[in-house]
Design an enzyme around this catalytic site. Structure first.
Site, PDB file in Angstrom:
ATOM      1  N   CYS A 417       0.832  -1.196   0.000  1.00 31.02           N
ATOM      2  CA  CYS A 417       0.000   0.000   0.000  1.00 31.02           C
ATOM      3  C   CYS A 417       0.868   1.248   0.000  1.00 31.02           C
ATOM      4  CB  CYS A 417      -0.929  -0.002   1.207  1.00 31.02           C
ATOM      5  SG  CYS A 417      -2.308  -1.164   1.057  1.00 31.02           S
ATOM      6  N   TYR A 573      -9.226  -7.936   7.191  1.00 29.88           N
ATOM      7  CA  TYR A 573     -10.127  -7.131   6.374  1.00 29.88           C
ATOM      8  C   TYR A 573     -11.468  -7.855   6.229  1.00 29.88           C
ATOM      9  CZ  TYR A 573      -5.960  -4.344   5.455  1.00 29.88           C
ATOM     10  OH  TYR A 573      -4.840  -3.562   5.602  1.00 29.88           O
ATOM     11  N   ARG A 621      -5.386 -14.102  -1.239  1.00 27.14           N
ATOM     12  CA  ARG A 621      -4.469 -13.933  -0.113  1.00 27.14           C
ATOM     13  C   ARG A 621      -5.212 -14.315   1.161  1.00 27.14           C
ATOM     14  NH1 ARG A 621      -0.046  -9.365   1.477  1.00 27.14           N
ATOM     15  NH2 ARG A 621       1.104 -10.713   0.048  1.00 27.14           N
ATOM     16  N   ARG A 715       9.566  -5.229   1.141  1.00 25.34           N
ATOM     17  CA  ARG A 715      10.529  -4.180   1.486  1.00 25.34           C
ATOM     18  C   ARG A 715      11.780  -4.187   0.612  1.00 25.34           C
ATOM     19  NH1 ARG A 715       9.782  -4.375   8.120  1.00 25.34           N
ATOM     20  NH2 ARG A 715       7.554  -3.875   8.053  1.00 25.34           N
TER      21      ARG A 715
END
Length: 781
Positions: A417, A573, A621, A715
């Protein structure tokens, strides 16, 4: 200083030696309940690194130890009629009774008092005059147990059964035997510890143990049974027994190691599974660390020394325990890997604890890694790809197919995000972000979680796919990716549910908006934080609207030209809130059993799959565990994955946690990969792993071991868009796509990498290999 050491095992004796050597005036006594020559088990194992520490701290005992050690450099694996030998490991074994004798003699010579056949009262009432009490009394430590609440002791009895046995068969390598019987799989961990003597640690899954009836046999009968199982491996030798009872391994840990002037060391403090040979090593290194703590704090302040010991030592102990835990889980689920070809089975065994990796093995056993490369390439060839199996690319650069979509390699840019959209519209930041990573060489790239409606957003900076402007902006980015790279582009669709209407990440992760919040919905009216907005429990009308929003977004994704679609059902979520029992307390047909909790997520997935082109793949996911008692487990994740697969899912994107703020994840390198491994090898489904994966070496290790099919990195790609290109240069994968504007840079990095590989090979060839022959006094010479 008066020091009482409770427990005359290697940890207690070695600490007494180091302290007495440093402080001849100290009054040090070791109390041991057994006789001097009583010991159970057979041999102990140390690494080269541990031996070097022994030499540095007490050369006299070191020389005695290595004079009596069996040294080996190889690990040998026997599996389904094949034998593979891997060098460069550097281990040594010694008789436990010999080690104890040597340490006892050294302690006596220094003036340590040894009191055998002395049972110490756990109250320690007779030791109030001691300045320091070292509790080295083993896994069943009485001193620890009466203070269990203070120490925060946890004992986890692992499911596999094991028994320590011995044999007169000699070995010149640490050897694993795997034998399949009508009852199940038996494993023998074997090593020589003195001339004519070897340790055999026998291990079996609980179901195998029960089917074989071993619970009804005594030591001698068990040994006779196992002599039949390992008849060929024993080569006519008999199994020896010495308190060889079947047990469950006790995984022990303590929240605190110190109480007043009492300190836990060795197995009383923490245990490490025998499969990485670290029990005695860990114990004696505890002794060194405790001794160092006194030196570091001036030697007179016991409290300061003990605090220093726990602070300085804990990370290393927990790291070793974690490696041991990962290793023991591999053996607990050995049947999961039984259908693999021998090369990949062996590679998985060697890399199970994460200390050994693809690159590490390339240095110590290049021929074996060449064999692994060919095995992976051959598997890819069997899937219909025309790949070179004689001089194959590294595993991470092998192609992969999902329905009609072919990926050039296994490197994936994970969803990340950016919180940088305006009214859900991705802008120039997104064009540069995704464009840069696409031309960096990854085979597949995911968008950040893109929301199916304005009320589905996590934050006001999240992207969406519910307006014409958003669709147009995404189309611009997709067109750039397709025009300038070979990367395939996947749109991840999601709905934030109860975690919506929150601040941007850098303003406070998951913190609710103080102004401008929109209403949120969830499976049940449970807020994320106590101070978060309380979500409305979804009605049937809400469900129908959400399904329609997903379908509409999918249709826009088709028009935008995305290659693949992922439904986000993880991280607490909306869809995840139905799946987890921690967030779904509904009493209708959408709550209760896992199959009921899966109803709505499956309704959403099936509706999207129905409109998404059949030749294009879809993934989901999931959070494979909630990292919390009462939440989802790895076994649940297998069921969840199968249900999605039955509905047309092509890939399970395996993440974990973030369901509630109370989760307690166990972090570490590749910490989520075991769940992708479990789903892939138990359910037979394609998986993608993610989480603390930072190097190309790790990607190769995961793919070669068959733990996942695709590897997502987040990352690393934030700071290095060309991660895949650099890895391709290092591994010589010249076929990686590169835009012509960057040809000069590509050619330079490939030349530099070729030079660096050649230098590394030259250094390896110059290094003198250790002897593969079992030696004793030769090791000291």
């Amino acid at each position: 200083m008066k020091v009482d050491v409770i427990g005359g095992g290697p940890a207690g004796l070695y600490f007494a030696i180091l302290m007495k050597k440093d402080r001849p005036d100290a009054d040090i006594t070791v109390f041991e309940r057994n006789r001097p020559d009583d010991t159970f088990g057979f041999g102990v194992v140390f690494s080269d690194e541990t031996l070097a520490a022994f030499e540095a701290y007490d050369r006299e005992s070191y020389r005695e130890i290595v004079d009596n050690f069996a040294y080996w450099d190889d690990i040998e694996i026997h599996f389904k009629g094949t034998v593979r030998r891997i060098g460069g490991n550097g281990f040594c074994g010694c008789s436990r009774v010999t080690l104890l004798r040597l340490l006892q003699e050294r302690a006596r010579a220094l003036g340590v008092a040894l009191r055998f056949e002395t049972v110490v009262d756990a109250s320690l009432a007779a030791h109030t005059d001691a300045d320091l009490i070292v509790a080295a009394d083993g896994i069943n430590s009485a001193i620890r147990e009466v203070r269990r609440d203070h120490f925060g002791t946890k004992i986890d009895l692992r499911p596999n059964k094991f028994a320590w046995m011995g044999s007169t068969r000699a070995f010149d390598a640490f050897t694993f035997f795997f034998r399949e019987t009508e009852h199940g799989i038996f494993i023998a961990h074997c090593y020589q510890y003195e001339p004519g003597r070897s340790t055999w640690v026998m291990e079996a899954q609980p179901e195998t143990f029960a089917r074989a009836g071993l619970d009804r046999l005594d030591e001698a009968q068990s040994a006779a049974f196992l002599e039949g199982v390992f008849r060929d491996e024993l080569r006519g030798h008999r199994l020896l027994i010495n308190r060889s009872m079947w047990r469950n391994f006790p995984r022990a840990s303590n929240a605190h190691w110190v109480k007043d002037n009492i300190v836990l060391i060795g197995d009383a403090k923490a245990t490490a599974h025998f499969s990485i040979g670290s029990g005695t090593k860990l114990a004696m290194e505890d002794a060194i660390a405790l001794y160092d703590a006194f030196r570091a704090t001036g030697g007179r302040d016991v409290g300061a020394a003990l605090q220093h010991f726990e602070t300085a030592r804990r990370d290393e102990v927990e790291k070793t325990q974690h490696a041991a835990d990962v290793s023991l889980v591999w053996f607990e689920h050995v049947d999961r890997f039984w259908s693999m070809d021998p090369q990949r089975f062996t590679f998985g065994l060697m890399t199970r604890a994460k200390a050994i990796t693809y690159d590490n093995l390339r240095l110590r056993a290049p021929a074996f890694v060449d064999e692994i490369d060919r095995a992976v390439a051959e598997d890819v060839r069997r899937q219909g790809f025309a790949v070179d199996t004689l001089r194959p690319a590294a595993p991470m650069f092998q192609p992969f197919r999902l329905r009609g979509l072919t990926l050039a390699n296994r490197v994936v840019v994970s969803p990340m995000c950016q919180y940088s959209a305006v009214d859900g519209v991705p802008g120039d930041w997104h064009l540069v972000h995704y464009g840069a990573r696409a031309i960096g060489g990854a085979g597949l790239m995911f968008t950040e979680m893109t929301n199916v409606s304005a009320e589905a957003r996590i934050t006001y900076g999240c992207t969406g796919m519910y307006s014409d402007a958003q669709e147009a902006a995404w189309t611009r980015i997709v067109d750039f990716v397709h025009a300038n790279s070979a990367a395939k582009f996947c749109l991840q669709l999601g709905h934030a549910g109860r975690k919506g209407a929150t601040k941007l990440m850098w303003e406070g992760i998951d913190e609710p908006l103080e102004q401008g919040a929109w209403p949120v919905i969830s499976a049940s009216p449970l807020p994320y934080f106590p101070h978060s907005q309380v979500p409305r429990e979804m009605t049937r009308a809400d469900m129908d609207k959400v399904i329609a929003d997903y379908v509409a977004a999918a249709k826009r994704a088709i028009r935008a030209g995305f290659d693949m679609l992922e439904v986000h059902a993880a991280h607490g979520y909306l869809l995840a809130s139905f799946i987890s029992p921690l967030t779904n307390i509904r009493r209708d047909e959408y709550g209760g059993a896992l199959e009921n909790r899966m109803r709505f997520p499956l309704e959403v997935f099936r509706a999207v799959r129905a409109v998404w082109p059949d030749e294009k793949p879809m993934s989901v996911r999931i959070s494979a565990t909630d990292w919390e008692d009462g939440g989802l487990t790895g076994e649940d994740a297998v069921t969840v994955a199968r249900l999605f697969a039955e509905s047309g899912c092509d890939l399970i994107d395996v993440s974990t946690g973030q369901t509630t703020p109370d989760a307690q994840p166990i972090y570490g390198r590749m910490f989520q990969t075991p769940y992708a491994d479990q789903i892939r090898n138990e359910a037979g489904l394609a998986t993608m792993c993610v989480g603390a994966i930072t190097t190309a070496d790790q990607v190769n290790t995961i793919v070669a071991a068959g733990r996942a099919d695709l590897v997502a990195l987040a990352r690393p790609h934030l700071t290095d868009p060309s991660f895949a290109m650099k890895a391709a240069a290092w591994y010589g994968a010249a076929d990686i796509h590169c835009p012509p504007q960057y040809y000069a840079g590509r050619d330079q990095i490939f030349r530099n990498s070729e030079r660096d590989r050649a230098e590394l090979t030259e250094l390896r060839l110059k290094a003198k290999p250790k002897s593969h022959v079992t030696t004793f006094k030769q090791a000291a010479e």
